[in-house]
Design a protein around this motif. Structure first.
Motif, PDB file in Angstrom:
ATOM      1  N   VAL A 249     -60.179  79.259  15.991  1.00  0.00           N
ATOM      2  CA  VAL A 249     -61.357  79.703  15.240  1.00  0.00           C
ATOM      3  C   VAL A 249     -61.611  81.180  15.546  1.00  0.00           C
ATOM      4  N   LEU A 250     -61.900  81.960  14.518  1.00  0.00           N
ATOM      5  CA  LEU A 250     -62.183  83.390  14.672  1.00  0.00           C
ATOM      6  C   LEU A 250     -63.599  83.678  14.210  1.00  0.00           C
TER       7      LEU A 250
ATOM      8  N   ILE B  71     -69.534  76.710  18.753  1.00  0.00           N
ATOM      9  CA  ILE B  71     -68.120  76.408  18.501  1.00  0.00           C
ATOM     10  C   ILE B  71     -67.438  75.972  19.790  1.00  0.00           C
ATOM     11  N   LEU B  72     -67.744  76.665  20.877  1.00  0.00           N
ATOM     12  CA  LEU B  72     -67.110  76.376  22.163  1.00  0.00           C
ATOM     13  C   LEU B  72     -67.330  74.923  22.581  1.00  0.00           C
ATOM     14  N   LEU B  73     -68.542  74.409  22.330  1.00  0.00           N
ATOM     15  CA  LEU B  73     -68.872  73.040  22.730  1.00  0.00           C
ATOM     16  C   LEU B  73     -68.096  71.993  21.929  1.00  0.00           C
ATOM     17  N   GLU B  74     -67.552  72.407  20.769  1.00  0.00           N
ATOM     18  CA  GLU B  74     -66.759  71.481  19.947  1.00  0.00           C
ATOM     19  C   GLU B  74     -65.283  71.497  20.344  1.00  0.00           C
ATOM     20  N   LYS B  75     -64.942  72.247  21.394  1.00  0.00           N
ATOM     21  CA  LYS B  75     -63.604  72.272  21.999  1.00  0.00           C
ATOM     22  C   LYS B  75     -62.496  72.686  21.026  1.00  0.00           C
ATOM     23  N   PRO B  76     -62.584  73.901  20.467  1.00  0.00           N
ATOM     24  CA  PRO B  76     -61.442  74.401  19.712  1.00  0.00           C
ATOM     25  C   PRO B  76     -60.290  74.706  20.665  1.00  0.00           C
ATOM     26  N   ARG B  77     -59.093  74.841  20.129  1.00  0.00           N
ATOM     27  CA  ARG B  77     -57.958  75.188  20.994  1.00  0.00           C
ATOM     28  C   ARG B  77     -58.077  76.640  21.460  1.00  0.00           C
ATOM     29  N   GLN B  78     -58.519  77.506  20.547  1.00  0.00           N
ATOM     30  CA  GLN B  78     -58.655  78.929  20.867  1.00  0.00           C
ATOM     31  C   GLN B  78     -59.815  79.513  20.079  1.00  0.00           C
TER      32      GLN B  78
ATOM     33  N   LEU C 216     -64.261  73.205  29.881  1.00  0.00           N
ATOM     34  CA  LEU C 216     -63.752  73.208  28.512  1.00  0.00           C
ATOM     35  C   LEU C 216     -62.385  73.899  28.477  1.00  0.00           C
ATOM     36  N   PRO C 217     -61.375  73.245  27.941  1.00  0.00           N
ATOM     37  CA  PRO C 217     -60.028  73.836  27.894  1.00  0.00           C
ATOM     38  C   PRO C 217     -59.846  74.754  26.684  1.00  0.00           C
ATOM     39  N   VAL C 218     -60.684  75.774  26.578  1.00  0.00           N
ATOM     40  CA  VAL C 218     -60.668  76.664  25.414  1.00  0.00           C
ATOM     41  C   VAL C 218     -60.179  78.048  25.844  1.00  0.00           C
ATOM     42  N   ASP C 219     -59.224  78.581  25.109  1.00  0.00           N
ATOM     43  CA  ASP C 219     -58.732  79.936  25.350  1.00  0.00           C
ATOM     44  C   ASP C 219     -59.617  80.909  24.572  1.00  0.00           C
ATOM     45  N   VAL C 220     -60.432  81.690  25.267  1.00  0.00           N
ATOM     46  CA  VAL C 220     -61.350  82.639  24.630  1.00  0.00           C
ATOM     47  C   VAL C 220     -60.713  84.023  24.652  1.00  0.00           C
TER      48      VAL C 220
ATOM     49  N   PRO D 298     -78.683  68.770  13.819  1.00  0.00           N
ATOM     50  CA  PRO D 298     -77.313  68.905  13.325  1.00  0.00           C
ATOM     51  C   PRO D 298     -76.646  67.554  13.130  1.00  0.00           C
ATOM     52  N   ASP D 299     -75.609  67.532  12.307  1.00  0.00           N
ATOM     53  CA  ASP D 299     -74.769  66.355  12.118  1.00  0.00           C
ATOM     54  C   ASP D 299     -73.512  66.576  12.961  1.00  0.00           C
ATOM     55  N   PRO D 300     -73.331  65.824  14.045  1.00  0.00           N
ATOM     56  CA  PRO D 300     -72.192  66.063  14.954  1.00  0.00           C
ATOM     57  C   PRO D 300     -70.843  66.020  14.246  1.00  0.00           C
ATOM     58  N   ALA D 301     -70.688  65.112  13.271  1.00  0.00           N
ATOM     59  CA  ALA D 301     -69.405  64.991  12.575  1.00  0.00           C
ATOM     60  C   ALA D 301     -69.097  66.254  11.780  1.00  0.00           C
ATOM     61  N   LEU D 302     -70.115  66.802  11.110  1.00  0.00           N
ATOM     62  CA  LEU D 302     -69.916  68.038  10.350  1.00  0.00           C
ATOM     63  C   LEU D 302     -69.623  69.210  11.271  1.00  0.00           C
ATOM     64  N   LEU D 303     -70.296  69.253  12.419  1.00  0.00           N
ATOM     65  CA  LEU D 303     -70.096  70.355  13.356  1.00  0.00           C
ATOM     66  C   LEU D 303     -68.646  70.428  13.820  1.00  0.00           C
ATOM     67  N   ALA D 304     -68.047  69.286  14.098  1.00  0.00           N
ATOM     68  CA  ALA D 304     -66.719  69.263  14.710  1.00  0.00           C
ATOM     69  C   ALA D 304     -65.582  69.344  13.699  1.00  0.00           C
ATOM     70  N   ARG D 305     -65.869  69.146  12.414  1.00  0.00           N
ATOM     71  CA  ARG D 305     -64.804  68.932  11.429  1.00  0.00           C
ATOM     72  C   ARG D 305     -63.784  70.070  11.379  1.00  0.00           C
ATOM     73  N   ASN D 306     -64.235  71.320  11.336  1.00  0.00           N
ATOM     74  CA  ASN D 306     -63.312  72.450  11.213  1.00  0.00           C
ATOM     75  C   ASN D 306     -63.088  73.178  12.525  1.00  0.00           C
ATOM     76  N   LEU D 307     -63.452  72.548  13.642  1.00  0.00           N
ATOM     77  CA  LEU D 307     -63.429  73.257  14.920  1.00  0.00           C
ATOM     78  C   LEU D 307     -62.553  72.596  15.974  1.00  0.00           C
ATOM     79  N   ALA D 308     -62.706  71.308  16.178  1.00  0.00           N
ATOM     80  CA  ALA D 308     -62.064  70.619  17.295  1.00  0.00           C
ATOM     81  C   ALA D 308     -60.545  70.784  17.263  1.00  0.00           C
ATOM     82  N   GLY D 309     -59.991  71.331  18.345  1.00  0.00           N
ATOM     83  CA  GLY D 309     -58.551  71.469  18.490  1.00  0.00           C
ATOM     84  C   GLY D 309     -57.920  72.544  17.639  1.00  0.00           C
ATOM     85  N   LYS D 310     -58.718  73.424  17.017  1.00  0.00           N
ATOM     86  CA  LYS D 310     -58.186  74.432  16.102  1.00  0.00           C
ATOM     87  C   LYS D 310     -58.413  75.847  16.645  1.00  0.00           C
TER      88      LYS D 310
END
Length: 591
Positions: A229-230, A246-253, A280-284, A215-227
């Motif tokens: 995601v459904l 997705i969880l490992l990229e630390k989305p907000r929820q 991980l500070p993720v609200d699941v 995987p490309d780490p930058a591509l993985l995190a682009r639409n996920l980190a701090g956002k």
């Protein structure tokens, strides 16, 4: 009186003799050392008549010898050192004389489920030497050792070895009449607790025969980190792996949408454990919902306002969908439309559809419905505003389209529910036969993590209406995969050349809607992308106004279980769709 409190302080009376090792002996030595020092001081102070001061040195050494020897003797006796213990699992070689191999050998010495006959290692400096009395041999000696020593199992204890070398070793061992298994990876070994229960069947990557796509780490995190995601279909094979990645990229929820209560419960518990383990500070958020219910999907999207939606909910079992075409249409086509519309009305930025290579020139309803789902998203992506037709035939208000839609198309996923690998393993455990539908059937394969990473990375590269495909190398012949799995289980194939073999491979005939081979592209000349193994296909599509009218007819046909109309509409819109003549009344679901 001096020794007792010291031994209590060092926990020597709490030790379990069966598991006594170097750490326990070191603790004993420390305790006796402190005792000896205090004893020597007492002799100097008290000055007993007739007792030489040399006793202060000799007595602690004898004491250490007696205490250590007694505990070692107890350990060997309890662990069956006499060699009379029963070894129920078999006779074993460990491939790898490194730290993992030695650690495994130590665990085997306690469990006594295998007789350890030797180590195998490529390192010439180790060959010819021994570890705890067990010889180390070179790979060239394995074949002779298997025959001479009656080896039944070989364990790969090389978790850090590269994929290419690992595949070469497996290919070398495949022809031997032994069961080849492996240890977990380095992360699982880090705890230092390796037992025979950690032995696993070979990874699906080993059966794939090629290196996994990195995987490309930058591509993985682009639409996920701090956002927010459904993920729909969050409890399925692909959906659950998407959630893990997705969880490992630390989305907000992370919002999990799943219609199976047990599937949702299982993945939610797993993700909660991952959050706790990795801090991980993720609200699941686990939500029971069906993508067929537009009202529920709109309610979810408007309440949580996700930035990205990954749509993995679908029926994917080819024969089942072939026998239930109406349900396939309602779930795969209109479930996608419902989720896409809810996403548009809620201002979702990115929407990614999990598609399949079976959507290319399909011969089955499942593949055709997935291509229809792609057509829906392509039409929406090309429209600035969309009039959605309601179920009563009336038009809705215009919906502005600010969502970037994309699709990700890949082949069969090794190890997922319904794939051949779990089926073959089950058949092997039951003594066969292993069933293959046709001698010449081939499939593209990828691993579950690969599939999930492709979806995440491709979605990050999308500009709108993109269809992404993975360069998965050469297709795999299912008959070859079945033979490989039989041999790596230490068994032989029973056929005309070997009538006394262990496992028969039975050809059952193609199932309803099944193709001999799959394709990834409808058109030609795919475009390259920022990822060297991901391509972008150039696919034709139908404009939304034209497609919406046909969708209305298809929805009505599905509601009345009108299979003839469903297949006619699919054939009208899906390029290359050639339905087979088997109707629902003649469907037989084969394993």
């Amino acid at each position: 009186m001096i020794a007792f409190p010291i031994f209590v302080r060092f926990g020597l009376y709490r030790a379990i003799f069966r598991y006594t090792g170097m750490a326990a002996l070191a603790s004993t030595a420390k305790a006796v050392g402190i005792y000896g020092a205090l004893f020597f001081v007492v002799l100097l102070l008290v000055k007993w008549e007739g007792v030489p001061r040399s006793v202060g040195l000799i007595q602690p050494m004898l004491f250490l010898l007696l205490v250590g020897a007694s505990r070692a003797l107890a350990r060997f006796w309890l662990a069956g050192w006499s060699g009379k213990a029963l070894y129920s699992e078999g006779r074993l070689l460990i491939y790898g004389a490194g730290e993992a191999g030695v650690q495994t050998a130590s665990a085997l010495g306690v469990a006594h489920q295998f007789v350890l006959l030797g180590f195998v290692d490529d390192d010439g400096a180790k060959v010819g030497r021994s570890i705890n009395g067990v010889d180390i041999m070179s790979p060239d000696e394995v074949s002779d050792a298997v025959e001479r020593m009656g080896v039944t199992d070989i364990l790969l204890a090389i978790p850090s070895l590269g994929r290419a070398r690992r595949n070469a070793i497996i290919a070398q061992l495949r022809e031997l009449p032994v069961h080849v298994r492996t240890l977990p990876g380095m992360v699982d070994l880090a705890s230092g607790r390796v037992t025979v229960h950690d032995f696993q069947e070979l990874d699906v990557e080993d059966l794939l025969g090629r290196a996994a796509v990195p995987p490309d780490p930058a591509l993985l995190a682009r639409n996920l980190a701090g956002k927010v995601v459904l993920v729909t279909g969050a409890g399925g094979s692909i959906g659950s792996e998407l959630c893990r990645q997705i969880l490992l990229e630390k989305p907000r929820q992370l919002v999990l949408v799943e219609h199976s209560e047990f599937g949702l419960y299982t993945i939610h518990r797993e993700l909660e454990s991952l959050c706790a383990e990795h801090e991980l500070p993720v609200d699941v958020v686990p939500l029971l919902a069906s993508v067929g219910n537009f009202g529920r999907m709109r309610e979810i999207c408007q309440l949580y306002r996700p930035a990205t939606v990954y749509h993995a909910a679908a029926y994917k079992h080819v024969p089942l969908v072939e026998c239930n075409p109406s349900e396939g249409v309602l779930n795969n086509v209109f479930g996608t439309l419902n989720t896409a519309r809810a996403a548009m009305e809620s201002g979702v930025a990115h929407f990614v559809l999990v598609s399949t290579d079976k959507a290319v020139r399909p011969t089955n309803v499942m593949g055709a419905t997935k291509r229809m789902a792609e057509l829906v998203l392509q039409a929406l992506a090309a429209s600035e505003t969309v009039d959605f037709y309601l179920q009563d035939g009336m038009q809705s208000q215009d919906v502005r389209n600010d969502t970037i839609f994309s699709m990700v198309r890949f082949g069969n996923v090794l190890g997922s529910s319904g794939s051949v690998v779990p089926l073959f393993r089950k058949q092997l455990r039951e003594g066969g036969p292993v069933t293959v539908t046709h001698e010449d059937v081939t499939r593209y394969f990828m691993t579950i993590p690969e599939a999930a990473q492709l979806v995440l990375q491709a979605g990050a590269m999308a500009h709108g209406g993109d269809v992404f495909v993975l360069d998965m190398g050469s297709p795999v012949k299912i008959m070859d995969l079945a033979r490989r799995m039989v041999k790596l289980s230490g068994l032989t194939v029973r056929d005309d050349d070997n009538p006394n073999g262990d496992i028969e491979i039975k050809v059952t005939g193609l199932r309803p809607g099944e193709k001999l081979y799959e394709e990834l592209l409808i058109g030609d000349n795919p475009e390259s992308t920022a990822h060297e193994r991901i391509m972008k296909a150039r696919e034709d599509f139908v404009a939304w106004r034209q497609l919406a009218l046909v969708l209305g007819e298809m929805r009505q046909a599905a509601g009345h279980n009108d299979e003839v109309t469903i297949k006619r509409v699919l054939k009208q819109l899906v390029h290359g769709y050639n339905p087979q003549s088997a109707g629902a009344e003649s469907c037989v679901i084969a394993a």
